[in-house]
Enzyme design. Structure first.
Site, PDB file in Angstrom:
ATOM      1  N   ASP A 284       0.866  -1.178   0.000  1.00  0.00           N
ATOM      2  CA  ASP A 284       0.000   0.000   0.000  1.00  0.00           C
ATOM      3  C   ASP A 284       0.906   1.234   0.000  1.00  0.00           C
ATOM      4  O   ASP A 284       2.142   1.137   0.060  1.00  0.00           O
ATOM      5  CB  ASP A 284      -0.955  -0.015   1.201  1.00  0.00           C
ATOM      6  CG  ASP A 284      -2.182   0.878   0.968  1.00  0.00           C
ATOM      7  OD1 ASP A 284      -2.143   1.735   0.064  1.00  0.00           O
ATOM      8  OD2 ASP A 284      -3.171   0.732   1.696  1.00  0.00           O
ATOM      9  N   TYR A 285       0.284   2.391  -0.051  1.00  0.00           N
ATOM     10  CA  TYR A 285       0.960   3.698  -0.189  1.00  0.00           C
ATOM     11  C   TYR A 285       1.983   3.912   0.944  1.00  0.00           C
ATOM     12  O   TYR A 285       1.587   4.063   2.099  1.00  0.00           O
ATOM     13  CB  TYR A 285      -0.132   4.763  -0.118  1.00  0.00           C
ATOM     14  CG  TYR A 285       0.200   6.115  -0.683  1.00  0.00           C
ATOM     15  CD1 TYR A 285      -0.366   6.541  -1.875  1.00  0.00           C
ATOM     16  CD2 TYR A 285       1.042   6.982  -0.018  1.00  0.00           C
ATOM     17  CE1 TYR A 285      -0.099   7.796  -2.387  1.00  0.00           C
ATOM     18  CE2 TYR A 285       1.318   8.240  -0.525  1.00  0.00           C
ATOM     19  CZ  TYR A 285       0.739   8.639  -1.711  1.00  0.00           C
ATOM     20  OH  TYR A 285       0.999   9.893  -2.207  1.00  0.00           O
TER      21      TYR A 285
END
Ligand code: NOJ
Length: 756
Positions: A284-285
């Site tokens: 994820d980010y």
């Protein structure tokens, strides 16, 4: 099956297998050749997913993206829109990098594109898998027409925690229902052929358990037993693998005290070895660099940890491009691990057809014809009507007549930007209708719709600001008393009041956790003032989660939960409130009486001292609130009523390879057509581990004309009885099972059978 059909089937299967094998061989040859020509730096470059800065969800943005692409240091980009912009960057990759490897272009297309469908939580309330699959198909058509070939969807994180704002992005609290929704979305996005110009690759997220964040605070710790993981939280991810999702996203949270992004047991032992996933995993980010805060080491250490665990692509953290070479030289990662991750990313590009034609999804002629079309909007409007849940309609105020004067009040009544709902990245809100506009259209020439806002979202301007970001701001600077009085005066002149209230769209979604889930103070005060007018009130509750509505349920006769219905929400709400469509949504989450009951979910274990009623000393209950919810899982009314005949079972015993059929006849006993979702629950009465008091195992969505009856039969086979035991072996155990069938999880008929 006749012998002839069997032979035909075998022949077809053999051809299909051969075709598969030949594609794989062709792909392997292509990729072997390509990787043979790649430098170590170029291989690591494929693992890098920077963000361009258009739409960001963390504190980091990536610099010098063009230079990085030229140097072969980028595998893909995300959250950019439009073929012109995307083509420019694809050209840099294809024409100016040494090997010309095309980029992946991803986006959070999570509930439609410019045609926005209801938020995923709302879609799950429709229990209409065909419509959900079609919504994903349309989303893929529009997104690919605009240059996107990879979506970060579906989010299949099971969630029993309404304080968590991202409940809005998932499909609720039930493993079976979330699995069905996830599967439908993957099928819709990917279609039968990933290389088709109108399909895109799905990304199942967030692996794993993100919906279990402690106290509902976003990004928080998760800790649970493996039995619970395998039986309750994992099935939707596994269903994603079985549906052929091309990619997975690792979750931000810890699993067994190790962040998912660096958890080898999770990403390799379970996902790949146990379930057979063969796509790629993206973090994820900044998920990789966030492991520094989790206390797992510096950027070099956490990058090596992520790669070795099975995270193939690094979203935004730049940990792989900046440290993997050093880690290789120091023996902390192997060339094989880098090669393997690179191969998986490049394979995804191959499957999407990008090596055949890197501009495959960049046809400038498509966008004008295929995005936000009338047909897509009609489909979005239809699905939105199916997602609304009628919680109360005691006095039959709904459906409204198109006559007289209707007062429309509340902070959600005249806002355009809030209609599509949270995280609608590609939305073009200026084209969508406000509820006021749609109601005026729907009643034109027949009734008068008068509007007064009546109140802000809440008295606290700071809280409202934080819950209405990204152009969704709607604060009215007038005095609260002045606004309220205006709305009350308006109500006094009208026959009925429609109150559009609840959460603005950014009050749910990422980083929008709430500790209190009731209608906010200013809105409650307005409702109290409106009640004093004695006019009938229809509460339209906008929400991205299960909210607490105990006061409203006590004081109001009519409540329709409308969630966030997407670009066509306003018209869809009118379709339902004016009775052109009867509501048919059923809750995919339990609605608590108060926040102290959370977590509250229907498929819980029993205790040794159960108490279905309210208070008995030394039983499992609260002093100050009953155990049961305000509205149970599966609940939702229509404008008509349905009766259920007595439940019957085809047999009271079942062999391991046999089946039992559970049958009811459902009749529409009202005077309008309606849709009912008939639900099958099972309970394993005695097991080697404690088993839930009920589990959804099947459902049937049926539409009946007034007076019409339909026989609904559910076939129960051993598959529906299996669970993971204490050794995580998946099987069923002989003994008694209770069968429950009904219109919701609380209101069921029960019979038992024995598995021999
Ligand atoms: C962070 C979110 O957790 C994830 O769901 C999303 O896909 C990425 N940001 C990319 O926007």
């Amino acid at each position: 099956m006749t012998l002839h059909r069997l032979y035909t089937w075998i022949a077809a299967a053999t051809v299909a297998l051969a075709a598969c094998a030949s594609t794989d061989t062709k792909m392997d040859q292509f990729i072997n050749d390509l990787m043979g020509r790649m430098t170590l730096q170029e291989k690591i470059g494929q693992l890098n997913l920077p963000v361009t800065g258009d739409i960001i969800t963390g504190s980091s943005v990536s610099g010098d993206v063009v230079g990085q692409i030229e140097r072969g240091q980028v595998g893909g980009l995300f959250n950019m829109k439009g073929t012109r912009q995307i083509r420019q960057l694809q050209e840099v990759a294809v024409e100016r990098s040494r090997l010309g490897i095309p980029l992946l272009f991803g986006m959070d297309v999570i509930h439609g594109y410019e045609t926005v469908f209801p938020i995923p939580l709302a879609m799950s309330m429709s229990w209409d898998m065909d419509a959900i699959a079609r919504s994903a198909r349309i989303a893929a058509t529009e997104a690919t027409a605009d240059g996107i070939c990879w979506t970060f969807s579906p989010m299949v994180d099971l969630c029993r925690e309404p304080r968590w704002g991202r409940m809005s992005e998932g499909a609720g609290e039930d493993p079976y229902l979330v699995s069905q929704v996830g599967r439908a979305m993957i099928e819709g996005y990917q279609g039968p052929d990933l290389a088709d110009r109108t399909t895109m690759m799905a990304c199942v997220k967030h692996f794993a358990l993100y919906g279990g964040a402690e106290a509902g605070r976003d990004y928080n710790t998760v800790d649970m037993s493996h039995v619970r993981m395998f039986n309750e939280y994992f099935p939707p991810y596994k269903a994603g693998v079985d549906a052929g999702a091309g990619s997975f996203m690792a979750a931000f949270n810890t699993v067994d005290y190790i962040p998912a992004t660096g958890n080898r047991w999770l990403l390799t032992d379970v996902l790949r070895q146990r379930w057979g996933f063969d796509g790629f995993v993206v973090s994820d980010y900044t998920g990789i660099s966030e492991m520094i805060n989790h206390g797992m080491g510096d950027l070099q250490a956490v990058s090596a940890l992520a790669l070795n665990a099975g995270t193939d692509m690094d979203m935004v953290a730049s940990g792989y491009v900046s440290t993997l070479e050093r880690s290789l030289a120091e023996g902390k990662v192997t060339v094989e691990a880098i090669d393997q991750a690179c191969r998986r990313v490049v394979e995804a590009k191959y499957k999407l057809g990008l090596f055949d034609d890197p501009y495959r999804y960049l046809d400038p002629k498509r966008a004008g014809k295929e995005i936000y079309t009338d047909a897509h909007r009609a489909e979005a409007r239809r699905l939105a009507t199916e997602t609304f849940v009628l919680l109360k309609n005691d006095d039959h105020v709904l459906p409204l007549k198109r006559q007289g004067r209707i007062a429309l009040v509340g902070p959600l009544a005249n806002t355009r930007a809030n209609m599509p709902g949270t995280w609608s990245v590609a939305a073009t809100s200026e084209r969508y209708s406000t509820l006021l506009e749609a109601m005026q259209r729907a009643t034109a020439g027949r009734a008068e719709v008068l509007y007064a806002k009546g109140c802000n979202v809440c008295y606290d301007a700071e809280l409202e600001k934080n819950a209405t970001m990204f152009g969704r701001e709607m604060r009215d600077e007038r005095d609260a008393e002045v606004m309220r009085t205006e709305a009350v005066r308006l109500a006094q002149q009208c026959d009925v009041v429609v109150a559009a209230m609840g959460e603005p769209s950014e009050m749910s979604g990422e980083a929008s956790s709430r500790s209190q889930l009731g209608i906010l103070d200013a809105q409650r005060d307005l409702l109290e003032a409106l009640l004093k007018t004695g006019k009938p009130i229809v509460l339209l509750n906008f929400a991205g989660r299960a909210t607490v509505m105990t006061w409203e349920a006590e004081h109001l006769s009519t409540i329709l939960n409308v969630w966030f219905g997407g670009s066509e929400a306003a018209d869809a709400i009118c379709d339902v409130i004016f009775g052109d469509v009867a509501p048919s949504g059923k809750l995919s989450v339990t609605m608590p009486r108060n926040e102290g009951q959370i977590p509250i979910y229907y498929n819980h274990l029993n205790t040794g001292r159960p108490n279905p009623k309210w208070f008995t000393k030394y039983t499992s209950n609260y002093l100050d609130v009953p155990n049961d919810p305000l509205f149970p899982f599966g609940y939702g009314l229509s404008y008509t009523t349905f009766s259920y005949s007595p439940l019957t079972l085809s047999s009271t015993t079942m062999g391991r390879d046999g089946s039992v059929e559970a049958t009811v006849t459902v009749t529409n006993t009202g005077s309008t057509a309606g849709t009912e979702v008939v639900q099958l629950y099972l309970r394993d009465l005695v097991g080697s581990i404690a088993r839930p008091v009920q589990e959804l195992k099947d459902f049937a969505r049926i539409t009946l004309q007034p007076g019409e009856s339909r026989v609904v039969t559910f076939t129960i086979t051993a598959d529906k009885l299996k669970f993971y035991n204490a050794d995580l072996v998946y099987d069923c155990e002989p003994g008694d099972f209770e069968v429950m069938v009904g219109p919701d999880s609380r209101n069921v008929q029960r019979l038992t059978f024995t598995l021999q």
